[in-house]
Design a protein around this motif. Sequence first.
Motif, PDB file in Angstrom:
ATOM      1  N   GLU A   1      11.108 -14.687 -35.368  1.00 23.59           N
ATOM      2  CA  GLU A   1      11.387 -16.115 -35.426  1.00 23.59           C
ATOM      3  C   GLU A   1      10.662 -16.885 -34.331  1.00 23.59           C
ATOM      4  OE1 GLU A   1      15.558 -16.782 -35.500  1.00 23.59           O
ATOM      5  OE2 GLU A   1      15.864 -15.682 -37.389  1.00 23.59           O
ATOM      6  N   GLN A   2      10.470 -16.257 -33.198  1.00 21.53           N
ATOM      7  CA  GLN A   2       9.749 -16.902 -32.096  1.00 21.53           C
ATOM      8  C   GLN A   2       8.640 -15.979 -31.625  1.00 21.53           C
ATOM      9  OE1 GLN A   2      12.179 -18.156 -28.829  1.00 21.53           O
ATOM     10  NE2 GLN A   2      10.464 -18.908 -27.609  1.00 21.53           N
ATOM     11  N   ALA A   3       7.400 -16.460 -31.719  1.00 19.48           N
ATOM     12  CA  ALA A   3       6.255 -15.630 -31.344  1.00 19.48           C
ATOM     13  C   ALA A   3       6.300 -15.291 -29.852  1.00 19.48           C
ATOM     14  CB  ALA A   3       4.953 -16.350 -31.682  1.00 19.48           C
ATOM     15  N   LEU A   4       5.821 -14.092 -29.536  1.00 18.75           N
ATOM     16  CA  LEU A   4       5.731 -13.640 -28.151  1.00 18.75           C
ATOM     17  C   LEU A   4       4.272 -13.592 -27.726  1.00 18.75           C
ATOM     18  CD1 LEU A   4       8.232 -10.625 -28.247  1.00 18.75           C
ATOM     19  CD2 LEU A   4       8.661 -12.941 -27.436  1.00 18.75           C
TER      20      LEU A   4
ATOM     21  N   ARG B   1      11.606 -16.034 -19.996  1.00 18.67           N
ATOM     22  CA  ARG B   1      12.543 -14.933 -20.194  1.00 18.67           C
ATOM     23  C   ARG B   1      12.456 -14.446 -21.646  1.00 18.67           C
ATOM     24  NH1 ARG B   1      14.125 -12.596 -15.711  1.00 18.67           N
ATOM     25  NH2 ARG B   1      15.839 -11.680 -16.909  1.00 18.67           N
ATOM     26  N   ILE B   2      12.305 -13.136 -21.792  1.00 24.44           N
ATOM     27  CA  ILE B   2      12.159 -12.510 -23.109  1.00 24.44           C
ATOM     28  C   ILE B   2      13.377 -11.626 -23.371  1.00 24.44           C
ATOM     29  CG2 ILE B   2      10.738 -11.020 -24.551  1.00 24.44           C
ATOM     30  CD1 ILE B   2       9.327 -13.576 -23.758  1.00 24.44           C
TER      31      ILE B   2
ATOM     32  N   GLU C   1       7.804  -8.031 -36.183  1.00 19.68           N
ATOM     33  CA  GLU C   1       7.056  -9.213 -36.557  1.00 19.68           C
ATOM     34  C   GLU C   1       7.326  -9.554 -38.018  1.00 19.68           C
ATOM     35  OE1 GLU C   1       3.099  -8.826 -33.732  1.00 19.68           O
ATOM     36  OE2 GLU C   1       3.058  -7.889 -35.723  1.00 19.68           O
ATOM     37  N   PRO C   2       7.035 -10.806 -38.437  1.00 18.82           N
ATOM     38  CA  PRO C   2       7.153 -11.144 -39.860  1.00 18.82           C
ATOM     39  C   PRO C   2       6.142 -10.341 -40.673  1.00 18.82           C
ATOM     40  CG  PRO C   2       6.943 -13.124 -38.486  1.00 18.82           C
ATOM     41  CD  PRO C   2       6.608 -11.959 -37.615  1.00 18.82           C
TER      42      PRO C   2
END
Length: 269
Positions: free
Chosen positions: A22-25, A2-3, A52-53
């Motif tokens: 914070e969390q890569a997709l 789940r995104i 993205e960072p």
Amino acid sequence: MRIPFIKMHGLGNDFVVLDAREQALPAISSRVAAALADRNTGIGCDQLILLEPSESADLKMRIFNADGGEVEACGNATRAVALLHGSEGIIETAGGMLAVSPRDGGASVDMGEPRLDWDAIPLAYPMDTLSMPVSWEMLEDPGAVNVGNPHVVAFVEDTDAVPLDRLGPEIEKDPLFPERVNVNVASVESRSRIRLRVWERGAGLTRACGTGACATAVHAIRRKLVDSPVTVALPGGELEIAWQQGGTIRMTGPATEAFRGTFDWEDYA
């Protein structure tokens, strides 16, 4: 998997925002972007925005049009992301670094300097971008401006009388524009007000286009038709654009968070 996503809009130009800071997709392909943007079978939007960072800014923003193509800039989305960021900052885009200042209900964005040389638009061959010797039916004597992405601007008496749904895709893919182009038709209503409709490459007719408003204001100021700052009225609402020759463009206007939700990645992968 789940995104989470955030649905936002700027003057009706709507976005699905995915936050991968914070969390890569999983990697966003053009096919996935187009599937998420589909208004019948996906979440539905004009642009998919991926955060993205960034090593050189507060965050990086990537922009995918509804057809899945990745583009360099989106003024309305930049205001929306500024609202999410919540404080003054710098956003990295493929079109350059953008300084943002959130305001009540929206944001002010320094869109950088406009690019006016023919090869910076880019055009297929040299010509004067202030008065281009080309036309498409009633759209005569246009100009071209790059505001992180390419725009062609034509002034008309009545923007609603232009069949932009027909002419837009024709001009967007004209060989004169090797990277395609956003098509702006505008009417100057006074020294301080412009009415504008936009055909956005890869998205079609849109209720608002921030970079289109910037490009149109710059072109009108260059032609000495309006003064800075100028209000640009689009079908979705109004933006204020300020620009002086040799300086950067300042765009100010609203942005809104509509709702938040989640989706199953496997449904679109």
